[in-house]
Design a protein around this motif. Structure first.
Motif, mmCIF file in Angstrom:
data_model
loop_
_atom_site.group_PDB
_atom_site.id
_atom_site.type_symbol
_atom_site.label_atom_id
_atom_site.label_comp_id
_atom_site.label_asym_id
_atom_site.label_seq_id
_atom_site.Cartn_x
_atom_site.Cartn_y
_atom_site.Cartn_z
ATOM 1 N N LEU A 185 6.956 -5.322 -2.630
ATOM 2 C CA LEU A 185 6.782 -3.885 -2.821
ATOM 3 C C LEU A 185 7.736 -3.360 -3.892
ATOM 4 C CD1 LEU A 185 5.196 -1.438 -1.758
ATOM 5 C CD2 LEU A 185 7.067 -1.060 -0.152
ATOM 6 N N ASP A 186 8.979 -3.841 -3.866
ATOM 7 C CA ASP A 186 9.950 -3.442 -4.886
ATOM 8 C C ASP A 186 9.479 -3.839 -6.282
ATOM 9 O OD1 ASP A 186 11.584 -2.352 -2.972
ATOM 10 O OD2 ASP A 186 12.963 -4.065 -2.897
ATOM 11 N N GLU A 187 8.880 -5.012 -6.379
ATOM 12 C CA GLU A 187 8.367 -5.478 -7.666
ATOM 13 C C GLU A 187 7.236 -4.576 -8.153
ATOM 14 O OE1 GLU A 187 6.089 -9.386 -9.295
ATOM 15 O OE2 GLU A 187 7.891 -9.741 -8.067
ATOM 16 N N LEU A 188 6.351 -4.194 -7.233
ATOM 17 C CA LEU A 188 5.271 -3.273 -7.604
ATOM 18 C C LEU A 188 5.832 -1.940 -8.065
ATOM 19 C CD1 LEU A 188 2.581 -3.807 -4.819
ATOM 20 C CD2 LEU A 188 2.458 -4.518 -7.205
ATOM 21 N N LEU A 189 6.862 -1.477 -7.385
ATOM 22 C CA LEU A 189 7.485 -0.200 -7.743
ATOM 23 C C LEU A 189 8.084 -0.260 -9.145
ATOM 24 C CD1 LEU A 189 8.266 2.654 -6.888
ATOM 25 C CD2 LEU A 189 10.314 1.697 -5.835
ATOM 26 N N ASP A 190 8.681 -1.385 -9.482
ATOM 27 C CA ASP A 190 9.288 -1.547 -10.803
ATOM 28 C C ASP A 190 8.274 -1.403 -11.928
ATOM 29 O OD1 ASP A 190 11.766 -1.946 -9.682
ATOM 30 O OD2 ASP A 190 11.689 -4.140 -9.830
ATOM 31 N N PHE A 191 7.029 -1.807 -11.675
ATOM 32 C CA PHE A 191 6.023 -1.812 -12.733
ATOM 33 C C PHE A 191 4.950 -0.740 -12.575
ATOM 34 C CE2 PHE A 191 7.738 -6.147 -12.609
ATOM 35 C CZ PHE A 191 8.173 -6.252 -13.916
ATOM 36 N N ALA A 192 5.084 0.107 -11.566
ATOM 37 C CA ALA A 192 4.087 1.154 -11.324
ATOM 38 C C ALA A 192 4.180 2.220 -12.409
ATOM 39 C CB ALA A 192 4.299 1.778 -9.959
ATOM 40 N N GLU A 193 3.025 2.642 -12.889
ATOM 41 C CA GLU A 193 2.979 3.660 -13.933
ATOM 42 C C GLU A 193 2.176 4.889 -13.522
ATOM 43 O OE1 GLU A 193 1.501 1.755 -17.431
ATOM 44 O OE2 GLU A 193 3.264 0.466 -17.642
ATOM 45 N N GLU A 194 1.210 4.695 -12.662
ATOM 46 C CA GLU A 194 0.334 5.798 -12.289
ATOM 47 C C GLU A 194 0.829 6.481 -11.010
ATOM 48 O OE1 GLU A 194 -3.774 4.672 -12.171
ATOM 49 O OE2 GLU A 194 -3.570 3.373 -13.924
#
Length: 76
Positions: free
Chosen positions: A39-48
């Motif tokens: 989840l942290d990894e997804l947060l790092d790359f989330a743009e929308e």
């Protein structure tokens, strides 16, 4: 962001729930850490914004599951 990433998260959360239900707190904790890192990894790359909202829902859910695991450990 692909829905596939959230599908993997959803499966991980379900595994945590199943482990809690079977009172396997050690494995549940290990899976919680694994899912949290993803989840942290997804947060790092989330743009929308929609992705950030979805991620925040999972953060809240993981926090609640962590509390359940802590409560489970208290009843051993």
């Amino acid at each position: 962001m692909e829905n596939n990433k959230f599908t993997v998260l959803k499966k991980g959360v379900q595994e945590i729930i199943d482990l809690i239900a079977s009172k396997n707190s050690k494995e549940a904790t290990n899976k919680l850490v694994e899912v949290s890192e993803g989840l942290d990894e997804l947060l790092d790359f989330a743009e929308e914004d929609a992705d950030l909202i979805e991620i925040s829902k999972y953060q809240v859910l993981l926090n609640q599951l962590q509390q359940k695991i802590i409560a489970l450990n208290g009843h051993i």
